[in-house]
Design a protein around this motif. Structure first.
Motif, PDB file in Angstrom:
ATOM      1  N   TYR A 138      37.588  19.493  18.590  1.00  0.00           N
ATOM      2  CA  TYR A 138      37.825  20.126  19.887  1.00  0.00           C
ATOM      3  C   TYR A 138      38.929  19.475  20.710  1.00  0.00           C
ATOM      4  CZ  TYR A 138      34.855  16.302  21.666  1.00  0.00           C
ATOM      5  OH  TYR A 138      34.322  15.073  21.959  1.00  0.00           O
ATOM      6  N   SER A 139      39.627  18.497  20.159  1.00  0.00           N
ATOM      7  CA  SER A 139      40.628  17.770  20.947  1.00  0.00           C
ATOM      8  C   SER A 139      41.970  18.469  21.001  1.00  0.00           C
ATOM      9  CB  SER A 139      40.823  16.361  20.381  1.00  0.00           C
ATOM     10  OG  SER A 139      41.275  16.426  19.029  1.00  0.00           O
ATOM     11  N   ASN A 140      42.163  19.494  20.174  1.00  0.00           N
ATOM     12  CA  ASN A 140      43.448  20.182  20.136  1.00  0.00           C
ATOM     13  C   ASN A 140      43.563  21.166  21.302  1.00  0.00           C
ATOM     14  OD1 ASN A 140      45.816  21.456  19.547  1.00  0.00           O
ATOM     15  ND2 ASN A 140      45.177  22.258  17.571  1.00  0.00           N
ATOM     16  N   ALA A 141      44.455  20.878  22.227  1.00  0.00           N
ATOM     17  CA  ALA A 141      44.601  21.733  23.418  1.00  0.00           C
ATOM     18  C   ALA A 141      45.055  23.141  23.070  1.00  0.00           C
ATOM     19  CB  ALA A 141      45.601  21.103  24.398  1.00  0.00           C
ATOM     20  N   SER A 142      45.719  23.296  21.920  1.00  0.00           N
ATOM     21  CA  SER A 142      46.232  24.619  21.558  1.00  0.00           C
ATOM     22  C   SER A 142      45.112  25.601  21.259  1.00  0.00           C
ATOM     23  CB  SER A 142      47.148  24.506  20.328  1.00  0.00           C
ATOM     24  OG  SER A 142      46.418  24.112  19.185  1.00  0.00           O
ATOM     25  N   ALA A 143      43.874  25.095  21.142  1.00  0.00           N
ATOM     26  CA  ALA A 143      42.748  25.997  20.884  1.00  0.00           C
ATOM     27  C   ALA A 143      42.513  26.944  22.051  1.00  0.00           C
ATOM     28  CB  ALA A 143      41.480  25.186  20.616  1.00  0.00           C
ATOM     29  N   HIS A 144      43.080  26.622  23.224  1.00  0.00           N
ATOM     30  CA  HIS A 144      42.864  27.457  24.400  1.00  0.00           C
ATOM     31  C   HIS A 144      43.981  28.478  24.626  1.00  0.00           C
ATOM     32  CE1 HIS A 144      39.286  25.471  25.998  1.00  0.00           C
ATOM     33  NE2 HIS A 144      39.800  24.376  25.534  1.00  0.00           N
ATOM     34  N   VAL A 145      44.892  28.577  23.665  1.00  0.00           N
ATOM     35  CA  VAL A 145      45.969  29.547  23.814  1.00  0.00           C
ATOM     36  C   VAL A 145      46.092  30.393  22.560  1.00  0.00           C
ATOM     37  CG1 VAL A 145      47.260  28.058  25.382  1.00  0.00           C
ATOM     38  CG2 VAL A 145      47.716  27.918  22.947  1.00  0.00           C
ATOM     39  N   THR A 146      46.672  31.583  22.724  1.00  0.00           N
ATOM     40  CA  THR A 146      46.907  32.433  21.565  1.00  0.00           C
ATOM     41  C   THR A 146      47.992  31.808  20.706  1.00  0.00           C
ATOM     42  OG1 THR A 146      46.337  34.373  22.870  1.00  0.00           O
ATOM     43  CG2 THR A 146      47.594  34.741  20.834  1.00  0.00           C
ATOM     44  N   PRO A 147      47.778  31.687  19.382  1.00  0.00           N
ATOM     45  CA  PRO A 147      48.785  31.061  18.516  1.00  0.00           C
ATOM     46  C   PRO A 147      50.138  31.746  18.625  1.00  0.00           C
ATOM     47  CG  PRO A 147      46.723  31.374  17.340  1.00  0.00           C
ATOM     48  CD  PRO A 147      46.589  32.112  18.637  1.00  0.00           C
ATOM     49  N   SER A 148      51.197  30.944  18.655  1.00  0.00           N
ATOM     50  CA  SER A 148      52.565  31.446  18.646  1.00  0.00           C
ATOM     51  C   SER A 148      53.220  30.947  17.367  1.00  0.00           C
ATOM     52  CB  SER A 148      53.319  30.937  19.880  1.00  0.00           C
ATOM     53  OG  SER A 148      54.669  31.346  19.849  1.00  0.00           O
ATOM     54  N   TYR A 149      53.773  31.867  16.572  1.00  0.00           N
ATOM     55  CA  TYR A 149      54.277  31.502  15.260  1.00  0.00           C
ATOM     56  C   TYR A 149      55.803  31.607  15.169  1.00  0.00           C
ATOM     57  CZ  TYR A 149      49.447  32.077  13.583  1.00  0.00           C
ATOM     58  OH  TYR A 149      48.100  31.970  13.389  1.00  0.00           O
ATOM     59  N   PHE A 150      56.375  30.755  14.307  1.00  0.00           N
ATOM     60  CA  PHE A 150      57.743  30.979  13.862  1.00  0.00           C
ATOM     61  C   PHE A 150      57.693  32.181  12.916  1.00  0.00           C
ATOM     62  CE2 PHE A 150      57.906  26.427  14.879  1.00  0.00           C
ATOM     63  CZ  PHE A 150      59.081  26.371  15.630  1.00  0.00           C
ATOM     64  N   THR A 151      58.578  33.127  13.121  1.00  0.00           N
ATOM     65  CA  THR A 151      58.577  34.330  12.289  1.00  0.00           C
ATOM     66  C   THR A 151      59.805  34.431  11.397  1.00  0.00           C
ATOM     67  OG1 THR A 151      59.609  35.604  14.075  1.00  0.00           O
ATOM     68  CG2 THR A 151      57.194  35.591  13.982  1.00  0.00           C
ATOM     69  N   SER A 152      60.689  33.449  11.503  1.00  0.00           N
ATOM     70  CA  SER A 152      61.872  33.421  10.643  1.00  0.00           C
ATOM     71  C   SER A 152      62.240  31.983  10.335  1.00  0.00           C
ATOM     72  CB  SER A 152      63.046  34.124  11.328  1.00  0.00           C
ATOM     73  OG  SER A 152      63.379  33.470  12.544  1.00  0.00           O
ATOM     74  N   LEU A 153      63.063  31.801   9.307  1.00  0.00           N
ATOM     75  CA  LEU A 153      63.482  30.463   8.907  1.00  0.00           C
ATOM     76  C   LEU A 153      64.481  29.881   9.900  1.00  0.00           C
ATOM     77  CD1 LEU A 153      64.116  30.766   5.049  1.00  0.00           C
ATOM     78  CD2 LEU A 153      62.351  29.396   6.166  1.00  0.00           C
ATOM     79  N   PRO A 154      64.389  28.583  10.191  1.00  0.00           N
ATOM     80  CA  PRO A 154      65.434  27.954  11.001  1.00  0.00           C
ATOM     81  C   PRO A 154      66.717  27.891  10.186  1.00  0.00           C
ATOM     82  CG  PRO A 154      63.905  26.305  10.155  1.00  0.00           C
ATOM     83  CD  PRO A 154      63.320  27.643   9.817  1.00  0.00           C
ATOM     84  N   ASN A 155      67.866  27.868  10.860  1.00  0.00           N
ATOM     85  CA  ASN A 155      69.146  27.838  10.147  1.00  0.00           C
ATOM     86  C   ASN A 155      69.267  26.651   9.206  1.00  0.00           C
ATOM     87  OD1 ASN A 155      70.009  30.166  11.419  1.00  0.00           O
ATOM     88  ND2 ASN A 155      70.907  29.063  13.155  1.00  0.00           N
ATOM     89  N   SER A 156      68.677  25.527   9.619  1.00  0.00           N
ATOM     90  CA  SER A 156      68.761  24.314   8.805  1.00  0.00           C
ATOM     91  C   SER A 156      67.804  24.315   7.626  1.00  0.00           C
ATOM     92  CB  SER A 156      68.469  23.095   9.667  1.00  0.00           C
ATOM     93  OG  SER A 156      67.121  23.149  10.140  1.00  0.00           O
ATOM     94  N   LYS A 157      66.822  25.253   7.678  1.00  0.00           N
ATOM     95  CA  LYS A 157      65.746  25.295   6.682  1.00  0.00           C
ATOM     96  C   LYS A 157      64.973  23.972   6.637  1.00  0.00           C
ATOM     97  CE  LYS A 157      67.661  28.934   3.774  1.00  0.00           C
ATOM     98  NZ  LYS A 157      67.976  29.381   2.412  1.00  0.00           N
ATOM     99  N   LYS A 158      64.906  23.336   7.789  1.00  0.00           N
ATOM    100  CA  LYS A 158      64.152  22.084   7.944  1.00  0.00           C
ATOM    101  C   LYS A 158      63.190  22.238   9.119  1.00  0.00           C
ATOM    102  CE  LYS A 158      66.426  19.325   4.990  1.00  0.00           C
ATOM    103  NZ  LYS A 158      65.787  18.575   3.878  1.00  0.00           N
ATOM    104  N   ILE A 159      61.978  21.724   8.951  1.00  0.00           N
ATOM    105  CA  ILE A 159      61.015  21.708  10.060  1.00  0.00           C
ATOM    106  C   ILE A 159      60.365  20.326  10.104  1.00  0.00           C
ATOM    107  CG2 ILE A 159      60.561  24.185  10.072  1.00  0.00           C
ATOM    108  CD1 ILE A 159      57.946  21.964   8.573  1.00  0.00           C
ATOM    109  N   THR A 160      59.755  20.011  11.246  1.00  0.00           N
ATOM    110  CA  THR A 160      59.044  18.737  11.392  1.00  0.00           C
ATOM    111  C   THR A 160      57.615  19.021  11.822  1.00  0.00           C
ATOM    112  OG1 THR A 160      61.063  17.558  12.009  1.00  0.00           O
ATOM    113  CG2 THR A 160      58.964  16.508  12.577  1.00  0.00           C
ATOM    114  N   VAL A 161      56.670  18.389  11.162  1.00  0.00           N
ATOM    115  CA  VAL A 161      55.254  18.530  11.486  1.00  0.00           C
ATOM    116  C   VAL A 161      54.935  17.653  12.695  1.00  0.00           C
ATOM    117  CG1 VAL A 161      52.910  18.132  10.645  1.00  0.00           C
ATOM    118  CG2 VAL A 161      54.658  19.018   9.091  1.00  0.00           C
ATOM    119  N   THR A 162      54.380  18.234  13.745  1.00  0.00           N
ATOM    120  CA  THR A 162      54.089  17.470  14.958  1.00  0.00           C
ATOM    121  C   THR A 162      52.665  16.917  14.992  1.00  0.00           C
ATOM    122  OG1 THR A 162      53.498  19.511  16.116  1.00  0.00           O
ATOM    123  CG2 THR A 162      55.774  18.746  16.311  1.00  0.00           C
TER     124      THR A 162
END
Length: 298
Positions: free
Chosen positions: A219-243
């Motif tokens: 229950y510690s994840n604050a994002s549980a109180h919001v509607t999920p927002s997704y990336f819907t396309s690839l970033p130009n760099s094709k690189k992402i970072t896990v937060t």
């Protein structure tokens, strides 16, 4: 400079009293309860002063079951917990009798649950089908994985787990009931009594206690109180970072967990796809999948 010692002492004592009341109120939030319509009308203002977390029933069985019922207090209890800032999960009492039935029950449970819930629980204590109970549990889990990124928790009682040899290691946590002694099977949350007392509830209530620190992560994840927002396309760099720490899976519906990815890990992605539940996933350069939820990725 003249000091009014009586006035100073009064201010000091008043501040100390306020501090004491505040810390006492915080310290009193030690209880973890599960509730349903059988607790009647809960006074959430009072209950919230003692509750660290609450788990709210959504349904008992599903359509087609002779004793199927939707909990009449599921919405008002979720609203009360949310209003008074009590982290909450929701559970469904399962009566599935086949793999197909388990999948349907999971979909219906998710649809009836509050999207403000921090986590979801499979209450598995009613053996009904003639096939493998483990296959039903697995089907429920894989279906829920395709619908949500929130923690999924397995609940049962000690004897049931031992009798049917249930493997719940792929769940994000476990909640086991045993009212005499601490469960002899792996558990993160131990339901230790059905006759507990809680302010705001006139009768008995089930109470549990955390056995491992994992429970807080449900229950510690604050994002549980919001509607999920997704990336819907690839970033130009094709690189992402896990937060935040997440898992990667071999399939887009998150049925087969591969391994954990630590926070601040950089990854190469090759595609964005949708799960059967319409959630976006990144496909990694190794062919596996992770969530494309912006709460976990940047």
């Amino acid at each position: 400079m003249t000091i009014n010692f009586k006035k100073f002492a009064g201010i000091f004592m008043g501040a100390m009293a306020a501090f004491t009341i505040g810390t006492t109120a915080y310290a009193s939030k030690t209880k973890i309860a599960d509730v349903s319509q059988y607790q009647g009308n809960i006074n959430w203002s009072k209950a919230s002063k003692e509750l660290k977390m609450v788990i709210i029933r959504v349904q008992h069985g599903d359509t087609g079951d002779a004793d199927f019922r939707i909990d009449t207090k599921k919405d008002v209890n979720a609203a009360g917990a949310y209003k008074y800032k009590v982290p909450f999960g929701q559970y469904g009492y399962a009566e599935f009798s086949s793999v197909a039935d388990a999948k349907k029950e999971a979909r219906d449970f998710y649809k009836r649950s509050s999207k403000k819930a921090n986590f979801y629980v499979l209450d598995n204590e009613h053996r009904k089908g003639k096939g493998s109970e483990q296959s039903y549990v697995n089907a429920w889990l894989s279906t829920m994985r395709s619908l949500t990124n929130k923690p999924l928790v397995y609940y049962s009682y000690q004897n049931y787990v031992n009798t049917y040899k249930i493997n719940y290691s792929k769940f994000d946590g476990s909640w086991i009931a045993n009212y005499s002694t601490k469960p002899n099977v792996k558990t993160d949350l131990w339901q230790y009594t059905s006759t507990g007392r809680l302010s705001g509830i006139s009768g008995n209530v089930d109470l549990s206690k955390a056995v491992t620190s994992k429970v807080a992560s449900w229950y510690s994840n604050a994002s549980a109180h919001v509607t999920p927002s997704y990336f819907t396309s690839l970033p130009n760099s094709k690189k992402i970072t896990v937060t935040k720490a997440i898992y990667q899976y071999s399939d887009k519906n998150f049925k087969n967990r591969v391994k954990k990815i630590s926070a601040e890990t950089s990854l190469s992605v090759t595609d964005v796809v949708k799960s059967d539940g319409k959630a976006y996933r990144f496909q990694l350069s190794n062919g596996n999948y992770i969530t494309a939820n912006k709460a976990y990725i940047h």
